[in-house]
Design a protein around this motif. Structure first.
Motif, mmCIF file in Angstrom:
data_model
loop_
_atom_site.group_PDB
_atom_site.id
_atom_site.type_symbol
_atom_site.label_atom_id
_atom_site.label_comp_id
_atom_site.label_asym_id
_atom_site.label_seq_id
_atom_site.Cartn_x
_atom_site.Cartn_y
_atom_site.Cartn_z
ATOM 1 N N LYS A 206 -42.728 2.824 -50.472
ATOM 2 C CA LYS A 206 -42.554 1.511 -51.077
ATOM 3 C C LYS A 206 -43.657 0.588 -50.589
ATOM 4 O O LYS A 206 -43.695 0.203 -49.419
ATOM 5 N N ILE A 207 -44.590 0.271 -51.474
ATOM 6 C CA ILE A 207 -45.711 -0.606 -51.117
ATOM 7 C C ILE A 207 -45.665 -1.850 -51.991
ATOM 8 O O ILE A 207 -45.532 -1.764 -53.221
ATOM 9 N N GLU A 208 -45.773 -2.994 -51.361
ATOM 10 C CA GLU A 208 -45.736 -4.264 -52.093
ATOM 11 C C GLU A 208 -46.978 -5.075 -51.760
ATOM 12 O O GLU A 208 -47.324 -5.251 -50.588
ATOM 13 N N ILE A 209 -47.666 -5.547 -52.796
ATOM 14 C CA ILE A 209 -48.853 -6.377 -52.632
ATOM 15 C C ILE A 209 -48.681 -7.647 -53.447
ATOM 16 O O ILE A 209 -48.414 -7.589 -54.662
ATOM 17 N N LEU A 210 -48.802 -8.780 -52.802
ATOM 18 C CA LEU A 210 -48.679 -10.089 -53.458
ATOM 19 C C LEU A 210 -47.389 -10.189 -54.267
ATOM 20 O O LEU A 210 -47.354 -10.749 -55.370
ATOM 21 N N GLY A 211 -46.319 -9.614 -53.722
ATOM 22 C CA GLY A 211 -45.023 -9.692 -54.386
ATOM 23 C C GLY A 211 -44.798 -8.677 -55.477
ATOM 24 O O GLY A 211 -43.750 -8.678 -56.120
ATOM 25 N N HIS A 212 -45.778 -7.777 -55.699
ATOM 26 C CA HIS A 212 -45.655 -6.754 -56.745
ATOM 27 C C HIS A 212 -45.496 -5.383 -56.095
ATOM 28 O O HIS A 212 -46.302 -4.997 -55.246
ATOM 29 N N ALA A 213 -44.476 -4.659 -56.517
ATOM 30 C CA ALA A 213 -44.269 -3.304 -56.015
ATOM 31 C C ALA A 213 -45.261 -2.363 -56.692
ATOM 32 O O ALA A 213 -45.409 -2.374 -57.918
ATOM 33 N N LEU B 211 -55.005 -12.949 -56.430
ATOM 34 C CA LEU B 211 -54.721 -13.713 -55.217
ATOM 35 C C LEU B 211 -54.916 -15.183 -55.569
ATOM 36 O O LEU B 211 -56.035 -15.631 -55.817
ATOM 37 N N ASP B 212 -53.828 -15.916 -55.604
ATOM 38 C CA ASP B 212 -53.841 -17.292 -56.114
ATOM 39 C C ASP B 212 -53.187 -18.196 -55.078
ATOM 40 O O ASP B 212 -51.978 -18.420 -55.100
ATOM 41 N N ILE B 213 -53.999 -18.704 -54.163
ATOM 42 C CA ILE B 213 -53.408 -19.510 -53.081
ATOM 43 C C ILE B 213 -54.107 -20.864 -52.906
ATOM 44 O O ILE B 213 -53.745 -21.626 -52.023
ATOM 45 N N ALA B 214 -55.102 -21.150 -53.730
ATOM 46 C CA ALA B 214 -55.853 -22.393 -53.530
ATOM 47 C C ALA B 214 -56.166 -23.062 -54.866
ATOM 48 O O ALA B 214 -56.300 -22.403 -55.892
ATOM 49 N N LYS B 215 -56.293 -24.381 -54.822
ATOM 50 C CA LYS B 215 -56.699 -25.153 -55.997
ATOM 51 C C LYS B 215 -57.833 -26.092 -55.621
ATOM 52 O O LYS B 215 -57.909 -26.581 -54.487
ATOM 53 N N ILE C 26 -57.698 -8.612 -57.892
ATOM 54 C CA ILE C 26 -57.589 -7.485 -56.966
ATOM 55 C C ILE C 26 -57.131 -6.271 -57.768
ATOM 56 O O ILE C 26 -56.072 -6.301 -58.392
ATOM 57 N N ILE C 27 -57.955 -5.225 -57.785
ATOM 58 C CA ILE C 27 -57.660 -4.029 -58.566
ATOM 59 C C ILE C 27 -57.107 -2.962 -57.632
ATOM 60 O O ILE C 27 -57.788 -2.524 -56.701
ATOM 61 N N VAL C 28 -55.871 -2.551 -57.889
ATOM 62 C CA VAL C 28 -55.179 -1.589 -57.035
ATOM 63 C C VAL C 28 -54.923 -0.306 -57.818
ATOM 64 O O VAL C 28 -54.405 -0.346 -58.935
ATOM 65 N N GLU C 29 -55.301 0.826 -57.230
ATOM 66 C CA GLU C 29 -55.019 2.133 -57.816
ATOM 67 C C GLU C 29 -54.349 2.992 -56.746
ATOM 68 O O GLU C 29 -54.915 3.213 -55.673
ATOM 69 N N ARG C 30 -53.128 3.463 -57.066
ATOM 70 C CA ARG C 30 -52.379 4.288 -56.113
ATOM 71 C C ARG C 30 -52.119 5.665 -56.709
ATOM 72 O O ARG C 30 -51.691 5.787 -57.863
ATOM 73 N N ALA C 31 -52.399 6.692 -55.932
ATOM 74 C CA ALA C 31 -52.198 8.062 -56.394
ATOM 75 C C ALA C 31 -50.738 8.468 -56.262
ATOM 76 O O ALA C 31 -49.937 7.802 -55.596
ATOM 77 N N LYS C 32 -50.391 9.584 -56.881
ATOM 78 C CA LYS C 32 -49.045 10.120 -56.751
ATOM 79 C C LYS C 32 -48.828 10.725 -55.367
ATOM 80 O O LYS C 32 -47.721 10.710 -54.843
#
Length: 324
Positions: free
Chosen positions: A5-12, A23-27, A38-44
């Motif tokens: 179970k991996i979660e990044i920026l609130g997304h599983a 990544l949205d933390i500043a205005k 941020i481009i995330v690729e996770r293998a099986k």
């Protein structure tokens, strides 16, 4: 990472899934959001997590181009583990072709950041909090600053695993250097993460040779870590054999005069103490002074500005080196 179970920026992020997050933390003062893709690729299959970053300095385009090619050619899709790519860490600087963050700070001098600090410091804090804890390894792509053109090189800590990874990357030079205070590499090191910092080319410039070395190096590292087999891709690209050199010490030759700068040697050249490296002249033809090497070693950076001021760094030369 072995946690399913991996979660990044609130997304599983489930096994076998790829996703683009922001990544949205500043205005800005206009209320405009600063969003960093941020481009995330996770293998099986489970395996190590590699973070690939560029554009911490927004005007260092060549690093951004290397990561762009890794993504566009789908090299970032792993067979084991996970690959996280942040092609442009400093989006604002990239848009404005500027090295610094919108608050005028150098993002690579504020890590690990603070939730209550400056805009750049807060941004660094969220990268360290949201992304870095998931990471085992990092390749951070940079270029030389301003008009300084760096020979392709990897900068590492003085430990065996980092040196082994640098050898796998196979740049022209491997530089064992200390950390810059409050840099991203220092922050990673303190958390036990292994980081390779790639330097090649100069700001606001794209160089095909530097790009190719960066892309091929990343493929070799991913293959070495067991993330993906790139034998087919590596064999299809003809690359001139190199014998990387490990550098333990280097020094700059600085301009003794102000004027027009004429380098006579090529990047990567081996020089001896006393060799003529170039000249500085006035624009009116009244004087021209030669620049001699103060050391014996290899040229790993040349200032390509046509005009220099007295005291400017113009040639970076290795001093303590060994062949790998």
């Amino acid at each position: 990472m072995h946690n399913k179970k991996i979660e990044i920026l609130g997304h599983a992020i489930s096994n076998g899934r790829g996703v683009q997050l922001n990544l949205d933390i500043a205005k800005l003062h206009t209320r405009t959001k600063i969003q960093v893709p941020i481009i995330v690729e996770r293998a099986k299959k489970e395996g190590p997590t590699l973070l690939i970053t560029a554009g911490i300095h927004g005007n260092e385009m060549n690093g951004i181009e290397i990561v762009r090619q890794l993504i566009s050619k789908k090299y970032n899709k792993p067979e084991c583990g996970m690959v996280i790519c942040i092609p442009v860490v400093n989006v604002f600087g990239f848009l404005n072709q500027s090295r610094k963050f919108p608050d005028g700070r150098d993002l690579n001098r504020v890590f690990p950041g603070s939730s209550r600090g400056s805009l750049a410091s807060r941004f660094a804090y969220h990268i360290m909090k949201e992304i870095v804890p998931l990471v085992d390894y990092c390749i951070d792509f940079h270029t030389g600053g301003d008009s300084r053109f760096n020979a392709p090189q990897i900068r590492i800590n003085e430990d065996e695993e980092s040196l082994r990874l640098a050898k796998v990357f196979n740049p022209q030079f491997v530089i064992q250097s200390g950390h810059r205070d409050r840099s991203f590499r220092q922050a990673l090191h303190k958390l036990g993460k292994k980081a390779l910092l790639f330097e090649g080319g100069k700001s606001l410039y794209l160089d095909e040779k530097v790009t190719e070395i960066g892309v091929l190096g990343a493929l070799r590292v991913m293959q070495h870590l067991g993330i993906r087999d790139f034998n087919k891709e590596l064999k299809s690209i003809s690359e001139r054999p190199r014998k990387p050199i490990i550098v333990k010490q280097s020094s700059w030759v600085r301009a003794k005069y102000s004027g027009m700068f004429h380098p006579f040697v090529e990047l990567g050249a081996k020089v001896k103490k006393g060799d003529v490296l170039g000249s500085i002249s006035d624009p009116f033809g009244y004087f021209e002074r030669t620049i001699k090497s103060l050391y014996s070693g290899h040229i790993i950076c040349i200032n390509q500005s046509p005009i220099v001021n007295q005291g400017d760094a113009i040639f970076h030369i290795t001093r303590n080196e060994d062949p790998i």
